[in-house]
Write a protein that holds these residues in place. Structure first.
Motif, short mmCIF file in Angstrom:
data_model
loop_
_atom_site.label_atom_id
_atom_site.label_comp_id
_atom_site.label_asym_id
_atom_site.label_seq_id
_atom_site.Cartn_x
_atom_site.Cartn_y
_atom_site.Cartn_z
N SER A 43 8.09 2.46 6.17
CA SER A 43 6.96 2.77 5.30
C SER A 43 6.96 4.23 4.85
O SER A 43 6.06 4.64 4.10
CB SER A 43 5.64 2.47 6.02
N GLU A 165 1.63 -3.93 9.99
CA GLU A 165 0.49 -3.52 9.17
C GLU A 165 0.04 -2.11 9.52
O GLU A 165 -0.30 -1.30 8.64
CB GLU A 165 -0.66 -4.51 9.32
N PHE A 255 3.33 -7.90 -3.68
CA PHE A 255 2.80 -6.74 -2.95
C PHE A 255 2.96 -5.46 -3.78
O PHE A 255 2.07 -4.61 -3.80
CB PHE A 255 3.52 -6.59 -1.61
N ALA A 256 4.13 -5.31 -4.43
CA ALA A 256 4.35 -4.12 -5.25
C ALA A 256 3.34 -4.05 -6.38
O ALA A 256 2.79 -2.98 -6.68
CB ALA A 256 5.77 -4.13 -5.81
N GLU A 259 -0.15 -3.02 -5.10
CA GLU A 259 -0.25 -1.60 -4.78
C GLU A 259 -0.42 -0.76 -6.05
O GLU A 259 -1.33 0.08 -6.14
CB GLU A 259 0.99 -1.16 -4.01
N THR A 262 -3.78 -1.49 -7.86
CA THR A 262 -4.94 -0.93 -7.18
C THR A 262 -5.07 0.56 -7.47
O THR A 262 -6.18 1.07 -7.69
CB THR A 262 -4.84 -1.18 -5.66
N VAL A 263 -3.95 1.26 -7.47
CA VAL A 263 -3.98 2.69 -7.83
C VAL A 263 -4.49 2.85 -9.27
O VAL A 263 -5.35 3.70 -9.56
CB VAL A 263 -2.60 3.33 -7.67
N GLY A 276 -6.18 4.51 -1.74
CA GLY A 276 -5.63 4.35 -0.39
C GLY A 276 -6.57 3.60 0.52
O GLY A 276 -6.15 2.79 1.35
N LEU A 279 -6.34 -0.16 -0.32
CA LEU A 279 -5.11 -0.74 0.21
C LEU A 279 -5.16 -0.81 1.73
O LEU A 279 -4.61 -1.73 2.35
CB LEU A 279 -3.90 0.08 -0.25
N TYR A 282 -6.95 -3.88 2.65
CA TYR A 282 -6.04 -5.03 2.50
C TYR A 282 -5.18 -5.20 3.76
O TYR A 282 -5.04 -6.31 4.30
CB TYR A 282 -5.17 -4.81 1.27
N LEU A 375 10.09 -5.94 -3.91
CA LEU A 375 9.39 -4.69 -4.17
C LEU A 375 10.09 -3.88 -5.25
O LEU A 375 9.45 -3.33 -6.16
CB LEU A 375 9.30 -3.86 -2.88
N ALA A 379 7.91 -3.63 -8.77
CA ALA A 379 7.26 -2.35 -9.07
C ALA A 379 7.44 -1.92 -10.53
O ALA A 379 6.46 -1.65 -11.23
CB ALA A 379 7.73 -1.28 -8.11
#
Length: 438
Positions: A43, A165, A255-256, A259, A262-263, A276, A279, A282, A375, A379
């Motif tokens: 991560s 997670e 998932f990408a 993320e 959401t931003v 942040g 997320l 989530y 991802l 993205a």
């Protein structure tokens, strides 16, 4: 069945008791905690690379190219290293691998700081990504051996999913703070240090290491006949792995997109600093779902559970695009997150039961690599849609990716071993060599 009765008694002791019991097994806490530290870079590495290159060049396009090279290297090489660990043992492969990873990461930082040609920086990132140990499957392989034939394996897998997670909640925050408040390369250096220390500690624990599974070579005529029969049956069995890899790849794209969307959603509503937090909610939902799932005794077949949890997760994601603001998005994203960990846990459990011992780690790593590829593809695709039409378009892309994953799951349920309609739920399917033979 005494083992089954004992298992049911254990589940009646409360939601925490199963986790305490598996961690009390000899060596379990040691390898699980070392594996947690060793896989923190999963991560941290990509974000650390982006922050380093962007800080030095002020060009996010170049930062994305360098980070993508590392992701591609990891996705391609991780299953090959996993195959070697199945064949030769984790210690013999992971120790030299992590040393090469350390050298390549140091080279990446030095070359970036020296403003070396882009090609050199990209190659160093590619090598670092290719040699970064894939520790999640290594830890799960140890649990598979330690808990083989018991009712507690999915508890251990649930524990590791919750650990994942936590890693994805904590790792990016640590990298961002170090790279922005300390030094641009500090985030990447922290990822390197955690991987090196964790891998050395993990491989030092020999008694829980799965024994090497060398591939059988040529033999008698009878053996040759069995090999021919196995090859004849290889196509439908391999289809099980293909189904899971397709589902996990589409989930990676989902998932990408979530993320990035959401931003963008937070920015559009004037609350970019809250992205942040959303997320994190989530991931918190996923952790809660994983803990609940692992504390229960399940009787339904694994493929059926996989389809149900996947359907619940993707249904929740389909609700994101029409949320009017954060007040409604936060509870919806938490509820949708609850099904993430159970879905991933069940997928890994399917691989554990379908894969032969000599390919277990390799097959688990294919799932991790599939998410990485998803991802990497999702993205830029979602980012382009967001640039053109806003955050809601990105959420629609996420929902479409999730729906495609669910369709792929339904199309492959028969290959995963789901019993015909109307049959009684029985024990999990027997091991099948879904990854083929050398």
């Amino acid at each position: 069945m005494p083992d089954e009765a004992a298992g049911r008694a254990r589940w009646a002791g409360g939601p925490v008791k199963p986790y305490v019991e598996v961690l009390r097994l000899p060596g379990a806490l040691g390898f699980s905690s070392a594996g947690f530290v060793a896989r923190m870079p999963i991560s941290m590495f990509g974000l650390g690379t982006v922050l380093l290159i962007a800080a030095l060049t002020r060009r996010y396009g170049l930062a994305g190219v360098v980070a993508a090279a590392g992701s591609v290297g990891y996705a391609v090489a991780a299953p090959q290293f996993a195959k070697l660990t199945d064949r030769h043992g984790q210690r013999r492969v992971l120790r030299p691998q992590v040393m090469v990873f350390a050298a390549a990461t140091v080279a990446l930082m030095v070359l970036a700081e020296a403003r070396a040609p882009l090609a050199a920086v990209v190659v160093s990132s590619l090598l670092a990504g290719a040699t970064m140990p894939s520790m999640g499957p290594m830890v799960r392989a140890r649990w598979s051996v330690l808990l083989a034939g018991t009712t507690r394996l999915h508890t251990a897998f649930s524990l590791e999913s919750v650990a994942d997670e936590i890693i994805f909640m904590v790792g990016p925050v640590v990298v961002a703070v170090l790279a922005t408040d300390v030094y641009p390369a500090a985030g990447l250096a922290a990822a390197l240090l955690l991987c090196l220390v964790g891998t050395v500690l993990f491989t030092a624990q020999r008694r829980t290491e799965p024994p090497p599974q060398p591939r059988a070579g040529g033999g008698s005529t009878a053996a040759d006949g069995l090999t021919a029969m196995a090859r004849a049956a290889r196509r439908p069995r391999t289809a099980a792995l293909v189904t899971l890899v397709a589902v996990y790849g589409l989930l990676g794209a989902m998932f990408a997109a979530i993320e990035l969307s959401t931003v963008a959603f937070a920015s559009e509503h004037g609350h970019k600093q809250l992205a942040g937090l959303v997320l994190g909610v989530y991931a918190l939902g996923s952790a809660a779902g994983g803990l609940w799932y692992g504390s229960r005794h399940w009787r339904s077949p694994l493929p059926r559970r996989f389809a149900i949890t996947l359907g619940l997760m993707t249904s929740g994601v389909a609700m994101f695009w029409w949320q009017p603001g954060f007040a409604s998005l936060i509870p919806v994203i938490f509820v949708a997150g609850v099904a993430i960990a159970p879905t991933l846990i069940t997928g890994y459990s399917l691989i554990d039961q379908l894969a032969p011992p000599e390919r277990r780690t390799e097959c688990m790593t294919w799932l991790s690599s599939a998410i990485g590829v998803g991802l990497a593809i999702g993205a830029p695709a979602a980012g382009r849609l967001i640039d053109l039409s806003g955050a809601r378009a990105g959420y629609v892309f996420a929902a479409a990716s999730g729906a495609a994953a669910f369709v792929a799951c339904l199309a492959g349920l028969r290959r995963l071993g789901i019993p015909p309609a109307g049959t009684r739920a029985g024990p999990a399917p027997a091991a099948l060599p879904i990854c083929g033979q050398d």
